[in-house]
Design a protein around this motif. Structure first.
Motif, short mmCIF file in Angstrom:
data_model
loop_
_atom_site.label_atom_id
_atom_site.label_comp_id
_atom_site.label_asym_id
_atom_site.label_seq_id
_atom_site.Cartn_x
_atom_site.Cartn_y
_atom_site.Cartn_z
N TRP A 30 0.84 -1.19 0.00
CA TRP A 30 0.00 0.00 0.00
C TRP A 30 0.88 1.25 0.00
O TRP A 30 2.06 1.20 0.34
CB TRP A 30 -0.94 0.03 1.21
N ALA B 5 -2.38 7.85 -0.34
CA ALA B 5 -3.08 8.34 -1.53
C ALA B 5 -2.35 9.51 -2.17
O ALA B 5 -2.41 9.72 -3.39
CB ALA B 5 -4.51 8.72 -1.18
N ALA C 157 0.11 8.73 -5.15
CA ALA C 157 -0.45 7.96 -6.27
C ALA C 157 0.33 8.18 -7.56
O ALA C 157 0.69 9.31 -7.90
CB ALA C 157 -1.91 8.33 -6.47
N GLY D 175 -13.66 1.21 -4.08
CA GLY D 175 -12.33 1.49 -4.62
C GLY D 175 -12.35 1.98 -6.06
O GLY D 175 -13.35 1.81 -6.78
N GLN D 176 -11.24 2.58 -6.45
CA GLN D 176 -11.10 3.10 -7.82
C GLN D 176 -9.77 2.64 -8.39
O GLN D 176 -8.71 2.84 -7.78
CB GLN D 176 -11.15 4.63 -7.81
N LEU E 132 -6.51 2.74 -10.54
CA LEU E 132 -5.58 3.67 -11.17
C LEU E 132 -4.64 2.82 -12.01
O LEU E 132 -3.63 2.31 -11.52
CB LEU E 132 -4.80 4.47 -10.12
N GLN F 215 -2.94 0.40 -9.08
CA GLN F 215 -3.38 0.74 -7.73
C GLN F 215 -4.91 0.77 -7.67
O GLN F 215 -5.58 1.04 -8.66
CB GLN F 215 -2.85 2.12 -7.33
N ARG G 247 -7.51 2.84 -5.29
CA ARG G 247 -7.63 3.84 -4.24
C ARG G 247 -8.85 3.52 -3.37
O ARG G 247 -9.97 3.39 -3.85
CB ARG G 247 -7.80 5.24 -4.85
N HIS H 287 -7.92 6.96 1.97
CA HIS H 287 -6.64 7.68 1.92
C HIS H 287 -5.46 6.76 1.62
O HIS H 287 -4.31 7.15 1.83
CB HIS H 287 -6.40 8.40 3.25
N ARG H 288 -5.76 5.55 1.17
CA ARG H 288 -4.68 4.61 0.85
C ARG H 288 -4.82 4.08 -0.57
O ARG H 288 -5.92 3.98 -1.12
CB ARG H 288 -4.66 3.44 1.83
N LEU H 289 -3.68 3.71 -1.11
CA LEU H 289 -3.62 3.03 -2.41
C LEU H 289 -3.17 1.59 -2.16
O LEU H 289 -2.17 1.36 -1.47
CB LEU H 289 -2.60 3.71 -3.33
N ARG I 157 -10.51 2.61 5.20
CA ARG I 157 -11.15 3.28 4.05
C ARG I 157 -11.65 4.67 4.41
O ARG I 157 -11.98 5.44 3.52
CB ARG I 157 -12.29 2.43 3.50
#
Length: 446
Positions: free
Chosen positions: A303, A306, A309, A393-394, A396, A405, A407, A410-412, A445
């Motif tokens: 991880w 964020a 990124a 999540g999203q 990347l 990644q 997202r 606040h974490r990837l 999250r």
């Protein structure tokens, strides 16, 4: 007519009988084995076989017994298996060695669970069964005891050290079980008077010179201190060369190894470890629980904050995300038969996938090239899709899969890197489980 799979029928201890004797090869086989069947049907209280297997499976009967036995006959031997379709489970085998080999009769009986023999009446019937067989078929040695406890010994009577038996001719008492039958040769080598004076619950001289010895009224309390004292006293009496305190200490250590341990697993991986424990051999179960109670999975390292990124470096991010979904579908296609929940892509399915990969020893049972090129991308994409669907999540996307990644807050998270780490070894499947990463991501999250 589905037979209970013995080793899949509950992870519990069982009663195991090992009976090694002989028969008369010059007598008609049907008359020679009649006492075997008659005793089984008379004394097999509550665990009688209802299925018999030679080359095919049949309902148990006298006629099907002879058909199955003949089906498995070759030049030197014949045999069959006997089973049950309902609880308690049974795994029983009869094997005959034929001339020119020595005419040996071998019987193995395993009944699960051991708790089926908590009542004295059923144990008495089992003892009478063995007594009848031992009186009819010249016995080298026979013993019945807890299967789990037996696994912690090196007693040749249960096949864990058969080479000692073959080399030395079973020249001494290696272990005293709950039920024992000592053949005439062994009795004479020890001294018949000594054997008959053994401190035990039941000692009986059989008509053919064998001696039946039972340490306790029931088989189930073998690990109690009272039972261990009785076992040690009998063993040292039969083996004056042994020290009582040493024998008793060893027996008590075995009892401690088998003593129930309350699971206190790390909550992130408790569902996975519970599955693993259920799959471990029952004699190793309590020790494994204790080890997992003190074990903590390493914190996920896959991880980034964020704020660090890496921006997408692909021409079409939507197309890249569609490719990840396709990779995840590859895992579904691969595992859906063995792991039906994989179709749902839920957090629970991650645990099912983790356990399947551990059970199959996936990292070492498949070619490394196939793991790196196909399994890692499919597993990583599946993990990423669960993060997207259930934690908002999203993706990347990145050209290099391990840089891709997801997202979440606040974490990837780096699902492909996690998949690669998990598939390095069987232990890595626990250290770097998909289950744990998801639970940690869930907590962070917000």
């Amino acid at each position: 007519m589905k037979v209970l799979e013995f080793y899949g029928a509950g992870n519990e201890d069982f009663l195991r009988l090992s009976f090694d004797g002989a028969f008369n090869p010059r007598a008609a086989l049907e008359s020679e084995l009649q006492p075997f069947l008659q005793a089984l049907e008379q004394y097999g209280d509550g665990w009688m076989p209802d299925v018999i297997k030679g080359k095919r499976q049949r309902t148990y009967s006298r006629s099907s017994f002879w058909k199955a036995l003949e089906e498995r006959r070759d030049e030197n031997s014949m045999g069959l298996g006997l089973y049950r379709t309902k609880w308690p489970a049974l795994d029983m085998a009869l094997r005959l060695s034929l001339p020119p080999r020595p005419p040996e009769l071998s019987i193995t009986v395993k009944v699960k669970p051991l708790s089926s023999f908590a009542e004295e009446e059923r144990c008495h019937s089992f003892v009478e069964l063995v007594r009848t067989w031992a009186s009819r078929y010249p016995v080298i040695h026979a013993a019945a005891h807890s299967g789990d406890d037996t696994e912690l010994t090196n007693a040749p009577s249960f096949g864990r050290d058969k080479q000692t038996w073959y080399r030395d001719g079973f020249d001494k008492v290696y272990e005293v079980s709950w039920l024992n039958v000592f053949g005439p040769k062994l009795v004479e080598s020890i001294g018949r008077e000594r054997v008959l004076s053994t401190p035990a619950w039941r000692v009986e001289e059989l008509p053919n010179g064998c001696v039946l010895l039972v340490t306790r009224p029931t088989a189930t309390d073998f690990a109690s201190d009272e039972a261990r004292l009785a076992q040690a006293r009998a063993h040292v009496h039969l083996r004056p060369d042994l020290e009582f305190d040493t024998v008793l200490r060893t027996l008590r250590e075995r009892s401690a190894t088998l003593a129930p341990v309350q699971p206190r697993f790390h909550p992130d991986v408790a569902p996975l470890l519970s599955r693993v424990v259920d799959h471990v051999a029952s004699h190793q179960r309590q020790r494994t629980i204790a080890e997992f109670n003190s074990w903590r999975p390493p914190e996920p390292e896959e991880w980034r904050p964020a704020s660090s990124a890496l921006p997408p470096d692909v021409e079409d991010p939507e197309r890249a995300c569609a490719h990840y979904r396709l990779l995840a579908e590859h895992l579904v296609a691969l595992l859906h038969s063995e792991v039906p929940s994989v179709l749902d892509a839920t957090p629970e399915s991650l645990t099912d996938v983790d356990f399947y990969l551990w059970r199959e020893e996936f990292p070492t049972s498949r070619p490394r090239e196939a793991i790196d090129e196909r399994a890692v991308p499919a597993l990583g994409a599946y993990l990423g899709e669960v993060l997207v669907r259930h934690l908002g999540g999203q993706w990347l996307p990145r050209q290099k899969l391990e840089e891709a990644q997801v997202r979440v807050g606040h974490r990837l998270w780096l699902p492909f890197a996690r998949a690669r780490h998990a598939l390095l070894s069987r232990q890595a499947l626990l250290d770097s489980s998909l289950t744990q990463l998801y639970r940690v991501a869930e907590r962070h999250r917000r």
